[in-house]
Design an enzyme around this catalytic site. Sequence first.
Site, PDB file in Angstrom:
ATOM      1  N   LYS A  95       0.822  -1.221   0.000  1.00  0.00           N
ATOM      2  CA  LYS A  95       0.000   0.000   0.000  1.00  0.00           C
ATOM      3  C   LYS A  95       0.852   1.265   0.000  1.00  0.00           C
ATOM      4  O   LYS A  95       0.551   2.226  -0.704  1.00  0.00           O
ATOM      5  CB  LYS A  95      -0.904   0.008   1.232  1.00  0.00           C
ATOM      6  CG  LYS A  95      -2.081  -0.950   1.127  1.00  0.00           C
ATOM      7  CD  LYS A  95      -3.181  -0.527   2.089  1.00  0.00           C
ATOM      8  CE  LYS A  95      -4.364  -1.460   2.012  1.00  0.00           C
ATOM      9  NZ  LYS A  95      -4.338  -2.486   3.053  1.00  0.00           N
ATOM     10  N   GLY A 100      -8.051  -6.734   4.518  1.00  0.00           N
ATOM     11  CA  GLY A 100      -9.084  -7.530   5.175  1.00  0.00           C
ATOM     12  C   GLY A 100      -9.594  -6.922   6.466  1.00  0.00           C
ATOM     13  O   GLY A 100     -10.128  -7.613   7.320  1.00  0.00           O
ATOM     14  N   LYS A 146     -17.816  -6.548  -3.173  1.00  0.00           N
ATOM     15  CA  LYS A 146     -18.700  -5.923  -4.144  1.00  0.00           C
ATOM     16  C   LYS A 146     -19.946  -6.785  -4.338  1.00  0.00           C
ATOM     17  O   LYS A 146     -19.867  -8.009  -4.323  1.00  0.00           O
ATOM     18  CB  LYS A 146     -17.955  -5.737  -5.467  1.00  0.00           C
ATOM     19  CG  LYS A 146     -16.833  -4.713  -5.317  1.00  0.00           C
ATOM     20  CD  LYS A 146     -15.820  -4.785  -6.438  1.00  0.00           C
ATOM     21  CE  LYS A 146     -14.665  -3.837  -6.133  1.00  0.00           C
ATOM     22  NZ  LYS A 146     -13.507  -4.092  -7.007  1.00  0.00           N
ATOM     23  N   VAL A 172     -13.204 -10.002 -10.861  1.00  0.00           N
ATOM     24  CA  VAL A 172     -14.498 -10.694 -10.902  1.00  0.00           C
ATOM     25  C   VAL A 172     -15.431  -9.969 -11.881  1.00  0.00           C
ATOM     26  O   VAL A 172     -16.090 -10.600 -12.712  1.00  0.00           O
ATOM     27  CB  VAL A 172     -15.135 -10.735  -9.498  1.00  0.00           C
ATOM     28  CG1 VAL A 172     -16.530 -11.345  -9.555  1.00  0.00           C
ATOM     29  CG2 VAL A 172     -14.264 -11.474  -8.510  1.00  0.00           C
ATOM     30  N   GLU A 211      -8.113   1.367  -8.826  1.00  0.00           N
ATOM     31  CA  GLU A 211      -9.306   1.688  -8.039  1.00  0.00           C
ATOM     32  C   GLU A 211      -9.210   3.096  -7.462  1.00  0.00           C
ATOM     33  O   GLU A 211      -8.163   3.493  -6.942  1.00  0.00           O
ATOM     34  CB  GLU A 211      -9.476   0.682  -6.897  1.00  0.00           C
ATOM     35  CG  GLU A 211      -9.769  -0.723  -7.376  1.00  0.00           C
ATOM     36  CD  GLU A 211     -10.221  -1.656  -6.252  1.00  0.00           C
ATOM     37  OE1 GLU A 211     -10.872  -2.658  -6.570  1.00  0.00           O
ATOM     38  OE2 GLU A 211      -9.924  -1.379  -5.066  1.00  0.00           O
ATOM     39  N   ARG A 216      -4.609  -8.166 -11.578  1.00  0.00           N
ATOM     40  CA  ARG A 216      -5.207  -9.439 -12.006  1.00  0.00           C
ATOM     41  C   ARG A 216      -6.436  -9.159 -12.847  1.00  0.00           C
ATOM     42  O   ARG A 216      -6.868  -8.016 -12.957  1.00  0.00           O
ATOM     43  CB  ARG A 216      -5.647 -10.215 -10.755  1.00  0.00           C
ATOM     44  CG  ARG A 216      -6.602  -9.375  -9.909  1.00  0.00           C
ATOM     45  CD  ARG A 216      -7.389 -10.155  -8.890  1.00  0.00           C
ATOM     46  NE  ARG A 216      -8.523  -9.378  -8.428  1.00  0.00           N
ATOM     47  CZ  ARG A 216      -8.520  -8.615  -7.351  1.00  0.00           C
ATOM     48  NH1 ARG A 216      -7.447  -8.529  -6.598  1.00  0.00           N
ATOM     49  NH2 ARG A 216      -9.595  -7.924  -7.013  1.00  0.00           N
ATOM     50  N   GLU A 263      -5.596   8.126   6.713  1.00  0.00           N
ATOM     51  CA  GLU A 263      -6.132   8.941   5.639  1.00  0.00           C
ATOM     52  C   GLU A 263      -7.484   9.491   6.037  1.00  0.00           C
ATOM     53  O   GLU A 263      -8.154   8.969   6.935  1.00  0.00           O
ATOM     54  CB  GLU A 263      -6.215   8.145   4.338  1.00  0.00           C
ATOM     55  CG  GLU A 263      -7.146   6.954   4.416  1.00  0.00           C
ATOM     56  CD  GLU A 263      -7.096   6.097   3.164  1.00  0.00           C
ATOM     57  OE1 GLU A 263      -6.064   6.072   2.497  1.00  0.00           O
ATOM     58  OE2 GLU A 263      -8.108   5.434   2.888  1.00  0.00           O
TER      59      GLU A 263
END
Lengths: 460, 178
Positions: free
Chosen positions: A117, A164, A237, A296, A275, A293, A200
Amino acid sequence: MKVRRVLIANRGEIAVRIIRTCRALGIETVVAVSDADREGLAARLADRTVCIGPARAAASYLNVGAVVTAAVGTGCDAVHPGYGFLAENASLAEACAESGVTFIGPRPETIRTLGDKIQARALAVSAGVPVVPGADDIADSQRAISVARDVGLPILLKAAAGGGGKGMQVVHELCRLRGAFETATAEARAAFGNGTLYMERLVPNARHIEVQILGDRHGNVLHLGERDCTLQRRHQKVVEEAPAVLISEQLRDRMRQAAVGLAVAVGYEGAGTVEFLVDQDRDEFFFLEVNTRIQVEHPVTEVLTGVDLVGEQLRIAAGEPLALDQAQIHLRGHAIECRINAEAAHDNFRPSPGLISEWREPDHAYVRVDTHCYPGYGVPPFYDSLLAKLIVVGQDRAEAVARTQLALSEFSIQGVECTLPFLRSLLQRPEYATGSVNTRWVESVTAERKISVGHEGERA
Amino acid sequence: MDRARLLVASCRPEEEPTLGSQVKEVNPKIMMLRLTRDDIADIVQAFGSSTFTSLELRVGAVTLEVRKPGAEETRPADALPRTVEVVAPLLGIFEAEPVTGGPPFVRPGTRVHPETTVGILHVGKDRTPVMAGVCGTVDEVLVKGGQLVEYGQPMLRVNTAPPDLPGELTDAAGADAP
């Protein structure tokens, strides 16, 4: 280098999806399965199946050595990792390279940089991409307090090393910051062996918008528009759509250019997703992360652009230049994807594995269903609960919404509990019709029980 | 169902020794496993209306065995398989001989016991020895050196008949493996 035989190191609908494109391109497929997936649809469709371990994913789908040995032992020249499992694991990409097998994805160093990150955020800053105001070096509570004063409350504390929700704390009042810091740093140290945090500004009225990118070995990078993934529950999502809803054309264009700029800066090779968080109150966007990657929700982009993203991944891995340039990419119409999971929404989304006794898909020219399920399939209890993705396209958003509602009403799954009733109810809400939602909307309406989450059988 | 009723009557859950009052205090979850007469009656009734012909259930110290009239004993003592397959405990490239050289670990006719190494499965930098897991004589080696062996793939057939019973051995040698 030509790709002739691909090992698919994944399961479920994405394994089936990858096999379909490989077949269309005349590429042989070997699917690596766990003991629980020997009889799955991917195993039936692939040219060969190789069992790489027991049902437990840690010993099968997450086992780098078994995946690479299976690829070499079955004469594959490439490995497609799908999403999840080892898809963003730089060690698999490296182990493939050491064994002379092509990893279908970005270079290992790209995966490593973007997977961290703090490094990813620094890269975004250097590429001129806005990041959420904050700091990445929160080592003690004094530093936390001074940064919080600068960026303004509420703030979010996160583990620098992980995800997570581990080590994540929301702070609304300055007096609570010290305690939150101590909790988050302890959790981060326990979960990831590293207590460094980043802080943040929390954006309360946010949309989640991501840009699909493709980059090849020859330095070509292009974007395929964005996807709006604002409907989420617990960071998962639920419904995705494209193009993004209720944002200015200027903001849309700036996000697309930012994504391309970032991909150029890192020399991105493969399919990826950048994103962003969009602050709807201030009409600003901020970089979140890059997923290295296939995602989905990639079909949303495919049905609007006509580009086969898995096919492009294979082309790029083979060292070929992209088949298209930016001027040839057009998004026609509006697309919506619903994720149908084997979960009992009325019981806090409890997983519901078991035998599927009935499986009836809607059948229209404007409907695509990506799935590995069929009547008589036993959904194993060991993995992700995704059963199917329903993708619907319309000329505009209103038509896409109406068609999705119809398709959801025609979809019938019996034998396991699934999220169809929940999705039907969600898409009938007036806020969804107008698009005036934010990333917390699904959880708020679910918690208030404003929507029906009843059993499939209860539907009239 | 007469026989089933008789069996139920002979079960005495009250007298089972392991689920005493001290256990109740230590771990209430164990108490949930206690069977009452009513529980057993319910189980037998459910069994009776099912299509199954026999039922064996163990809960704590209670063993419940029920068979419908005419159902045959399904586990005769002499039905243990005489030939067993040793399956791969992980995926790997099979190595039939030690890395240092020498004869193969096993050949047809080799006597093995549970700790005998029958081969090595090679994955990346790891070499995992595979044990026979049974006593017996190797009938057949089903995999070749250098071959990819999948998880769960049969690697050997081992005849588990005791060697000191010549009659048994003759029988095994005369019959093909199932």
